[in-house]
Write an enzyme that holds these catalytic residues in place. Sequence first.
Site, PDB file in Angstrom:
ATOM      1  N   HIS A  16     -42.018 -21.724  38.174  1.00 16.12           N
ATOM      2  CA  HIS A  16     -43.398 -21.799  37.676  1.00 16.12           C
ATOM      3  C   HIS A  16     -43.721 -23.221  37.210  1.00 16.12           C
ATOM      4  CE1 HIS A  16     -47.060 -20.604  35.493  1.00 16.12           C
ATOM      5  NE2 HIS A  16     -46.627 -21.435  34.557  1.00 16.12           N
ATOM      6  N   GLU A  17     -42.808 -23.822  36.451  1.00 16.96           N
ATOM      7  CA  GLU A  17     -43.052 -25.181  35.975  1.00 16.96           C
ATOM      8  C   GLU A  17     -43.093 -26.169  37.140  1.00 16.96           C
ATOM      9  OE1 GLU A  17     -44.106 -25.565  33.104  1.00 16.96           O
ATOM     10  OE2 GLU A  17     -43.565 -23.546  32.424  1.00 16.96           O
ATOM     11  N   HIS A  36     -46.493 -26.469  38.534  1.00 15.50           N
ATOM     12  CA  HIS A  36     -47.379 -27.445  37.884  1.00 15.50           C
ATOM     13  C   HIS A  36     -47.139 -28.854  38.430  1.00 15.50           C
ATOM     14  CE1 HIS A  36     -49.133 -24.630  35.167  1.00 15.50           C
ATOM     15  NE2 HIS A  36     -48.006 -24.373  34.519  1.00 15.50           N
ATOM     16  N   HIS A  50     -49.835 -31.243  40.314  1.00 14.07           N
ATOM     17  CA  HIS A  50     -50.067 -32.640  39.946  1.00 14.07           C
ATOM     18  C   HIS A  50     -49.984 -33.540  41.168  1.00 14.07           C
ATOM     19  CE1 HIS A  50     -48.831 -36.325  37.333  1.00 14.07           C
ATOM     20  NE2 HIS A  50     -50.121 -36.322  37.602  1.00 14.07           N
TER      21      HIS A  50
END
Length: 235
Positions: free
Chosen positions: A105-106, A109, A113
């Site tokens: 999940h991270e 991100h 980006h």
Amino acid sequence: MYGYGYGMYFDPTYILVIIRAVICMLASAKVNSTYKRYAQIRSMSGMTGREAAEKILHISGIYDVSVEHIGGNLTDHYDPSQKVLRLSDATYNSTSVAAIGVAAHECGHAIQHQQDYTPLNVRTAIVPAANIGAKICWPMIIAGVIFGYFQPLLTLGILCFSLSVLFQLVTLPVEFNASSRALRILEDNRLLDHEETKQARQVLSAAALTYVAAAASSILQLLRLLILFSGRDRD
């Protein structure tokens, strides 16, 4: 007795406070129980959260994001300003399905980006204003009450609080999209098998409830402030 008709000792908007508390408690209980359940299931690959994160980043063509350990439990986050993905004690060295799901999940991100995902850019842009608004809204509202329900000050305080609500709302598509990306990568690249991916989906879905709860809580608080103070004067 005040002009908005509430008795000195009874405020009907307290029902909104109770609803907020119940929503947040239910969401917290759900994510904790789901994570605890799947944190006990070791993935077939035997990868740690760190290894999974590094693999996903490389699969996605990202080589300028470092993976670091951070203390705490479920404090995992991606820092776009420093291009650092930080994994918590419960994730970094764990080989569980839950840990790999959170790490993925991270990574979602970080991929957002890299690909200049618009909702992430919007959220990043409003963070400074939202932080300032969160700090000064309550002093303004309290001061407005102290100075005889001074409407301009109360209105400004409510507007500042609204920035926090906006941040919570913008956060929802960012988090949902990161989870969607994570699950797709995990399954397409066979980092987790089909059953493990379903389990990781349950973990991330439960985590998403905390963001939904935070947004709902903020909206209910804003509604309460509007009912109490918007356009009202003390008798």
